[in-house]
Design a protein around this motif. Sequence first.
Motif, PDB file in Angstrom:
ATOM      1  N   LEU A 276       0.819  -1.225   0.000  1.00  0.00           N
ATOM      2  CA  LEU A 276       0.000   0.000   0.000  1.00  0.00           C
ATOM      3  C   LEU A 276       0.847   1.266   0.000  1.00  0.00           C
ATOM      4  CD1 LEU A 276      -2.682  -1.169   2.584  1.00  0.00           C
ATOM      5  CD2 LEU A 276      -3.050  -0.811   0.132  1.00  0.00           C
ATOM      6  N   SER A 277       2.113   1.168   0.435  1.00  0.00           N
ATOM      7  CA  SER A 277       2.953   2.373   0.439  1.00  0.00           C
ATOM      8  C   SER A 277       3.220   2.843  -0.988  1.00  0.00           C
ATOM      9  CB  SER A 277       4.259   2.138   1.192  1.00  0.00           C
ATOM     10  OG  SER A 277       4.602   0.767   1.227  1.00  0.00           O
ATOM     11  N   LYS A 278       2.958   1.963  -1.943  1.00  0.00           N
ATOM     12  CA  LYS A 278       3.213   2.350  -3.340  1.00  0.00           C
ATOM     13  C   LYS A 278       2.015   3.026  -4.013  1.00  0.00           C
ATOM     14  CE  LYS A 278       6.956  -0.789  -4.427  1.00  0.00           C
ATOM     15  NZ  LYS A 278       7.249  -2.161  -4.879  1.00  0.00           N
ATOM     16  N   LEU A 279       0.870   3.038  -3.318  1.00  0.00           N
ATOM     17  CA  LEU A 279      -0.300   3.712  -3.909  1.00  0.00           C
ATOM     18  C   LEU A 279      -0.026   5.210  -4.011  1.00  0.00           C
ATOM     19  CD1 LEU A 279      -3.465   2.194  -2.144  1.00  0.00           C
ATOM     20  CD2 LEU A 279      -2.594   1.699  -4.439  1.00  0.00           C
ATOM     21  N   SER A 280      -0.369   5.796  -5.137  1.00  0.00           N
ATOM     22  CA  SER A 280      -0.167   7.242  -5.297  1.00  0.00           C
ATOM     23  C   SER A 280      -1.148   8.005  -4.408  1.00  0.00           C
ATOM     24  CB  SER A 280      -0.388   7.640  -6.752  1.00  0.00           C
ATOM     25  OG  SER A 280      -1.764   7.488  -7.076  1.00  0.00           O
ATOM     26  N   THR A 281      -0.830   9.254  -4.159  1.00  0.00           N
ATOM     27  CA  THR A 281      -1.719  10.110  -3.371  1.00  0.00           C
ATOM     28  C   THR A 281      -3.100  10.154  -4.018  1.00  0.00           C
ATOM     29  OG1 THR A 281       0.230  11.467  -2.985  1.00  0.00           O
ATOM     30  CG2 THR A 281      -1.876  12.393  -2.292  1.00  0.00           C
ATOM     31  N   GLU A 282      -3.123  10.218  -5.346  1.00  0.00           N
ATOM     32  CA  GLU A 282      -4.411  10.291  -6.045  1.00  0.00           C
ATOM     33  C   GLU A 282      -5.218   9.003  -5.836  1.00  0.00           C
ATOM     34  OE1 GLU A 282      -4.409  10.627 -10.358  1.00  0.00           O
ATOM     35  OE2 GLU A 282      -6.577  10.319 -10.188  1.00  0.00           O
ATOM     36  N   ASP A 283      -4.549   7.868  -5.945  1.00  0.00           N
ATOM     37  CA  ASP A 283      -5.253   6.597  -5.750  1.00  0.00           C
ATOM     38  C   ASP A 283      -5.793   6.485  -4.321  1.00  0.00           C
ATOM     39  OD1 ASP A 283      -4.916   5.859  -8.314  1.00  0.00           O
ATOM     40  OD2 ASP A 283      -3.281   4.434  -7.955  1.00  0.00           O
ATOM     41  N   ARG A 284      -4.994   6.891  -3.361  1.00  0.00           N
ATOM     42  CA  ARG A 284      -5.470   6.857  -1.969  1.00  0.00           C
ATOM     43  C   ARG A 284      -6.689   7.758  -1.824  1.00  0.00           C
ATOM     44  NH1 ARG A 284      -0.003   7.660  -0.702  1.00  0.00           N
ATOM     45  NH2 ARG A 284      -0.423   9.548   0.489  1.00  0.00           N
ATOM     46  N   HIS A 285      -6.610   8.910  -2.469  1.00  0.00           N
ATOM     47  CA  HIS A 285      -7.721   9.850  -2.403  1.00  0.00           C
ATOM     48  C   HIS A 285      -8.979   9.225  -3.004  1.00  0.00           C
ATOM     49  CE1 HIS A 285      -9.390  13.729  -1.717  1.00  0.00           C
ATOM     50  NE2 HIS A 285      -9.682  13.930  -2.986  1.00  0.00           N
ATOM     51  N   ARG A 286      -8.828   8.579  -4.135  1.00  0.00           N
ATOM     52  CA  ARG A 286      -9.985   7.968  -4.801  1.00  0.00           C
ATOM     53  C   ARG A 286     -10.582   6.836  -3.976  1.00  0.00           C
ATOM     54  NH1 ARG A 286      -8.437   6.726 -10.895  1.00  0.00           N
ATOM     55  NH2 ARG A 286     -10.538   5.863 -10.867  1.00  0.00           N
ATOM     56  N   LEU A 287      -9.728   6.138  -3.247  1.00  0.00           N
ATOM     57  CA  LEU A 287     -10.236   5.049  -2.393  1.00  0.00           C
ATOM     58  C   LEU A 287     -11.185   5.578  -1.325  1.00  0.00           C
ATOM     59  CD1 LEU A 287      -7.243   2.634  -1.728  1.00  0.00           C
ATOM     60  CD2 LEU A 287      -9.426   2.084  -2.826  1.00  0.00           C
ATOM     61  N   ARG A 288     -11.032   6.849  -0.988  1.00  0.00           N
ATOM     62  CA  ARG A 288     -11.862   7.406   0.087  1.00  0.00           C
ATOM     63  C   ARG A 288     -13.332   7.501  -0.308  1.00  0.00           C
ATOM     64  NH1 ARG A 288      -9.827  12.042   3.819  1.00  0.00           N
ATOM     65  NH2 ARG A 288     -11.599  11.141   4.918  1.00  0.00           N
ATOM     66  N   TRP A 289     -13.642   7.514  -1.594  1.00  0.00           N
ATOM     67  CA  TRP A 289     -15.054   7.490  -1.995  1.00  0.00           C
ATOM     68  C   TRP A 289     -15.401   6.205  -2.751  1.00  0.00           C
ATOM     69  CZ3 TRP A 289     -11.937  11.376  -4.451  1.00  0.00           C
ATOM     70  CH2 TRP A 289     -11.718  11.178  -5.800  1.00  0.00           C
ATOM     71  N   THR A 290     -14.624   5.165  -2.525  1.00  0.00           N
ATOM     72  CA  THR A 290     -14.939   3.867  -3.133  1.00  0.00           C
ATOM     73  C   THR A 290     -15.555   2.957  -2.074  1.00  0.00           C
ATOM     74  OG1 THR A 290     -13.134   4.061  -4.730  1.00  0.00           O
ATOM     75  CG2 THR A 290     -13.951   1.841  -4.265  1.00  0.00           C
TER      76      THR A 290
END
Lengths: 400, 400
Positions: B55-69
């Motif tokens: 998970l440390s490799k997830l981009s900031t954008e991907d982490r952000h998108r996960l917040r509304w998934t």
Amino acid sequence: MYENCLVVQSGGPTAVINNSVVGLVDEMLYSGFKGKIYGSIGGIHGLMNEKFIDLSKLSTEDRHRLRWTPGAALGTCRHKLILSEIEKIILILKKRHIRYFFYIGGNGSMQVAKMVNDVAEQMNYHLTVIGIPKSIDNDLVETDHSPGYGSAAKFLATSVLDMKMDVASYPSSNRVTIIETMGRHTGWLAAACSLATCDDESQTLIYIPEAPFYLENCLEKIQNAYRNKRNTFLIVAEGMKNEYGQYINENQIEYDLLDRPKLGGVADYLKNTIENSTGIQTRSIVTSIWQRSSIILASKTDVDEAYEISKEAWKHAVKGYSGVMIGMDREKNVENDYKIVYRPKPLKDVANKEKYVPVEWYDLSENTMTKEFINYAESLIQGEMIIPMKNGLPIYKQVI
Amino acid sequence: MYENCLVVQSGGPTAVINNSVVGLVDEMLYSGFKGKIYGSIGGIHGLMNEKFIDLSKLSTEDRHRLRWTPGAALGTCRHKLILSEIEKIILILKKRHIRYFFYIGGNGSMQVAKMVNDVAEQMNYHLTVIGIPKSIDNDLVETDHSPGYGSAAKFLATSVLDMKMDVASYPSSNRVTIIETMGRHTGWLAAACSLATCDDESQTLIYIPEAPFYLENCLEKIQNAYRNKRNTFLIVAEGMKNEYGQYINENQIEYDLLDRPKLGGVADYLKNTIENSTGIQTRSIVTSIWQRSSIILASKTDVDEAYEISKEAWKHAVKGYSGVMIGMDREKNVENDYKIVYRPKPLKDVANKEKYVPVEWYDLSENTMTKEFINYAESLIQGEMIIPMKNGLPIYKQVI
């Protein structure tokens, strides 16, 4: 004495049907109409019992709030009109000096509107009758689509997408999820679920009444997916039929007061059939009235059109049209953008007819919708509503 | 060699469970953690089979998108762990040099976390174990509420409100609408439907497992309302029981792999019972996985707390806590505003326990929730999410 107007909501509610009431009232007030704008309380029942609400008295704020209130705010009913009742209705309209009659409804309602128009003529009562289409089923002819469908389509597609996320949460558990949509004779709503695409590895099969359902073929596809550790989603229209043209659960069907089959058991029936035949765990989800009651997921395009189509109804009434339904023609401009032109269509061409999903928009071997359907439906779900909330919940407006 | 970390999503998905993953990763990266942050793919199955995502490799954008998934993005599973499997797990953790173990789940999951903590200790493997609560059922003890509940509550309350608008559209047709929520042992979700109040004249009866269901009394209330031309809404928790402590549809219940009753037939059972006893038309609606898969109606409060609680989990891990779950205590400030304080609670006090709806929050004679419950739940559904949409549908992020 001023001429008055009456608007009736008919048939099942939709998320956006109140926009059609507000669009009409707004346009009439804007154009300086001085008479009363009656709303019939509880559909045709309200008209026969002379239960009216004076919509011209609604404040701007209340009209505004009605635009994000789902359900039929004036009320509707289930009732099969007979000729003598229509004659009685004309007398009521005459007594109240109602010269404009707007009927918001589906193809059955357009038949009523046509009868009202015809009987008024026979009785020598000058009445302007305009039908305003409304249908989550999208089964009205002479219009590219019907207000209400886009929002139900968007709700269903989003819900299927959400449920796909839920099912994908169990990577080691493969099962079948059946989602049953409304649609007695047409598959527009089930087809809309094909808009829900994501990168999960599930198989999605869509079954619509326009194409035969082959049970063996379906079971085989489910079993293949299961062997390949894939989930299956079955999207089924409540009115889907087998290759002999029978409802899948024919033996279990009861009939309602209007002699229409009480459908809605297809998902449960299939769940049992699949579990018994394959042993694969199956879940059935029935979208029921949900698919037409949620405004949170309404399509902005749909909301705007439901409002606009009634403004057009008044504009056409003023121009002298009667005995027509306002239809929406889709016209592509040079940029190939989505564009709607509102045009009057004779009620006789619409009444009691049904628009089916074109066979060429359905891939019978893959049980999916083709690109043509996607292109058609995608335009209708564009844009979101911002619903005013208070204390965590939407604030709706009730007027009756 | 750096110390590594592992986060596991366990139990059923919620709309906001991914916020708990992202909150943890964000906080660890922010605090300069240099090791790997593993996510187990498919819950405890993934751990036993060493299927991990970094998970440390997830981009900031991907982490952000996960917040509304919605759904559990790392995947979860249904599995009853035995002791020997836990020993095997500790060896895997040791091999991978995993020193921090975060387990996001409900009360059964807290029992697993406790066992992992205990066995690691017995095996002399230094491991920091922190439980992060998650439950749409809201049945974890030692916390005012659980992340996931607020969003499910808001979804249900809004849906009931929407359906009330739909049913109110038929003023001359009085019927019963049964809405079945999840809740095997507790009535928190059914109770949340009491938040949906509007000016319609319908009667709303709520049935939760914590209070006995008296069929005769229910039928009488339905008939009284019917006589007074009022609709009735029955909100039923799937695990509701009669005065003898039996499930209402006891004879029809099957059991799953974990020997838990496969509930979920209560609404259909009651529909048949009511129609047969009273002849009043009844509709049954089962909210199924819908109530936990929709992010569009998520509560902002819930989203923020699901994120925050995992940041607190890391802060507590760094401080040396282990064998604890992060609980939320509600503290009223002088203005009497809603305020949450995060505090570590020993896993042994939480594991396998269940928090019931307090009896004093339920009015047994009226079958409604009292003002105390409303006060409690109202804070949890506050605030809305703005979900980024593309082409009319939400854009979710899948990572496995």
